[in-house]
Design a protein around this motif. Sequence first.
Motif, short mmCIF file in Angstrom:
data_model
loop_
_atom_site.label_atom_id
_atom_site.label_comp_id
_atom_site.label_asym_id
_atom_site.label_seq_id
_atom_site.Cartn_x
_atom_site.Cartn_y
_atom_site.Cartn_z
N VAL A 224 5.83 -24.36 -18.18
CA VAL A 224 6.55 -23.10 -17.98
C VAL A 224 6.01 -22.35 -16.76
CG1 VAL A 224 6.95 -20.83 -19.03
CG2 VAL A 224 7.21 -22.89 -20.39
N GLU A 225 4.71 -22.45 -16.54
CA GLU A 225 4.11 -21.79 -15.37
C GLU A 225 4.71 -22.35 -14.07
OE1 GLU A 225 -0.25 -21.24 -17.55
OE2 GLU A 225 0.19 -23.02 -16.37
N ALA A 226 4.83 -23.68 -14.00
CA ALA A 226 5.36 -24.31 -12.79
C ALA A 226 6.84 -23.96 -12.60
CB ALA A 226 5.19 -25.83 -12.88
N LYS A 227 7.53 -23.89 -13.70
CA LYS A 227 8.97 -23.56 -13.64
C LYS A 227 9.18 -22.16 -13.06
CE LYS A 227 12.77 -23.59 -17.02
NZ LYS A 227 13.11 -24.02 -18.38
N HIS A 228 8.38 -21.21 -13.56
CA HIS A 228 8.54 -19.82 -13.09
C HIS A 228 7.91 -19.60 -11.71
CE1 HIS A 228 10.61 -17.82 -16.38
NE2 HIS A 228 10.09 -18.79 -17.13
N LEU A 229 6.86 -20.34 -11.40
CA LEU A 229 6.28 -20.27 -10.06
C LEU A 229 7.33 -20.73 -9.03
CD1 LEU A 229 3.84 -19.96 -8.09
CD2 LEU A 229 3.16 -22.27 -8.72
N SER A 230 8.00 -21.83 -9.32
CA SER A 230 9.05 -22.35 -8.42
C SER A 230 10.17 -21.32 -8.27
CB SER A 230 9.64 -23.65 -8.98
OG SER A 230 8.64 -24.61 -9.18
N ALA A 231 10.59 -20.74 -9.38
CA ALA A 231 11.70 -19.78 -9.34
C ALA A 231 11.32 -18.55 -8.52
CB ALA A 231 12.08 -19.38 -10.76
N ALA A 232 10.08 -18.08 -8.68
CA ALA A 232 9.65 -16.87 -7.96
C ALA A 232 9.55 -17.14 -6.47
CB ALA A 232 8.31 -16.40 -8.51
N ILE A 233 9.03 -18.31 -6.09
CA ILE A 233 8.96 -18.66 -4.66
C ILE A 233 10.37 -18.67 -4.07
CG2 ILE A 233 8.43 -20.53 -3.03
CD1 ILE A 233 6.06 -21.29 -4.85
N GLY A 234 11.28 -19.27 -4.81
CA GLY A 234 12.66 -19.36 -4.33
C GLY A 234 13.34 -18.02 -4.17
N SER A 235 12.98 -17.06 -5.02
CA SER A 235 13.67 -15.76 -4.95
C SER A 235 13.17 -14.90 -3.79
CB SER A 235 13.53 -15.01 -6.28
OG SER A 235 12.18 -14.79 -6.56
N ALA A 236 11.91 -15.09 -3.37
CA ALA A 236 11.33 -14.16 -2.39
C ALA A 236 11.22 -14.70 -0.98
CB ALA A 236 9.95 -13.73 -2.87
N GLY A 237 11.44 -15.99 -0.76
CA GLY A 237 11.24 -16.53 0.58
C GLY A 237 12.02 -17.80 0.81
N SER A 238 11.67 -18.50 1.90
CA SER A 238 12.46 -19.68 2.28
C SER A 238 11.71 -20.99 2.09
CB SER A 238 12.88 -19.55 3.75
OG SER A 238 11.71 -19.45 4.55
N SER A 239 10.50 -20.94 1.51
CA SER A 239 9.70 -22.16 1.35
C SER A 239 10.40 -23.16 0.43
CB SER A 239 8.32 -21.83 0.80
OG SER A 239 7.69 -20.91 1.66
N SER A 240 10.13 -24.44 0.66
CA SER A 240 10.80 -25.49 -0.11
C SER A 240 9.90 -26.15 -1.15
CB SER A 240 11.28 -26.61 0.83
OG SER A 240 12.14 -26.10 1.79
N MET A 241 8.59 -25.90 -1.06
CA MET A 241 7.72 -26.56 -2.02
C MET A 241 6.32 -25.92 -2.02
SD MET A 241 6.94 -30.17 -0.04
CE MET A 241 5.63 -30.67 -1.15
N PHE A 242 5.54 -26.26 -3.03
CA PHE A 242 4.15 -25.81 -3.07
C PHE A 242 3.25 -26.96 -3.48
CE2 PHE A 242 5.50 -25.11 -7.48
CZ PHE A 242 4.42 -25.58 -8.20
N VAL A 243 1.98 -26.84 -3.13
CA VAL A 243 0.97 -27.77 -3.63
C VAL A 243 -0.21 -26.92 -4.10
CG1 VAL A 243 1.58 -29.73 -2.12
CG2 VAL A 243 -0.05 -28.03 -1.31
#
Length: 389
Positions: A224-243
């Motif tokens: 769930v943490e990864a799911k919401h981390l991905s969603a939050a990144i997507g809502s605030a910026g243009s990045s495509s991925m995280f590590v």
Amino acid sequence: MYLTNEEEKALEGEYGEALGQAYRVLLAVGELLEAKRLIRIASAHISGVNYSNLGEVGLEFLEEFSRGARVSVYTTVNPCGADLYEPADYVPELFLDRQRRIREAFLRMGCNESFTCAPYEAENKPAPGSHVSWAESSASIYANSVLGVWTNRESGLSALASAVSGKTPEGGVHLEENRRPGYQLVVDARLRDYIDYSLTGLLAASRTDATCIAFVGMRRPGGVEAKHLSAAIGSAGSSSMFVVRDGREAGVETERLGQEELDEARREFYSRPEPGSNNLFILGCPFYGLREVEELARDVAGRRARARVLLQVSNSVYEEARRRGLLEALKASGVGVTRGACGTLTPVDKWIEADAVYTDSLKGAFYLRKRGVKAYVSDPRQIVRAAMG
Ligand code: F3S
């Protein structure tokens, strides 16, 4: 961008106008990405389904395009703006009519009846290492960062073009060299729950336009943490991925996130819901998978909703929940389970004249606030406690 003879013919419209249009979109995107060629994809996921976003012009385009277009790879689609299986009485007739026409257009083209923003939960599970073309930022970031699947952050149109042609330009994060972090955030704070992970993602994404963000010193996020981390990144910026990295990499732009800053962001977005029957509670942004539905069903057992609670799931998660008896339990507690519909980007709050919206999602609260809605993020347990007796 190099095109094979067959691709040239498709571009010229020899195999139909719709395919020609799709190739023209891919050519434009490919040139922007400086891609050298097109590559085959394993699946597509298309956004731009909700009538609230698509509007009349989008609907007209889609109806026209879908008369001649068929998807050539397995394709899932994002949520509608309203549950079309059991429409709620507050949804305006005109909205329902337009949304039905959009749905028909996607089904006519051969898309899967998924209508979900979390296709990775059940409907679309490409093998690690596959190249795909996924729109819906939360899903494409999750695909790149968690599933090990390769996709650019597609727009609804480019994902549609890829679905029809079965191809995508080999540029952006389809290339290994573009998947290296261009920004790293040293997380010098204690992340207490998935909301803290979301806030960390939101803060990082709002500070950089790097394609890949590295979080340094942060515990690797779970489901769930990864799911919401991905969603939050997507809502605030243009990045495509995280590590997530243990140590810093030299030569990469680096910033630090301290406890104070994280706490301040939490104070801005988080609130324990105030009891009140005129609040709207939205759970499932991105849509819940079966495990989250199970947990919720356990939490609401023996309680009864005093306010309107919407749980958002896809059709297949809904059907599986029904088979397992979870749906009955949720409905008995007064939880409104909506299928294939996003209440965050749709003016449900206006239709039911809610005073405030509480959601379990930072992305949800962020977008609701952009629409001028009084909205807060809260964890599901708090929501259940406030919304149910
Ligand atoms: Fe999904 Fe809507 Fe949230 S599309 S991620 S429920 S804003």
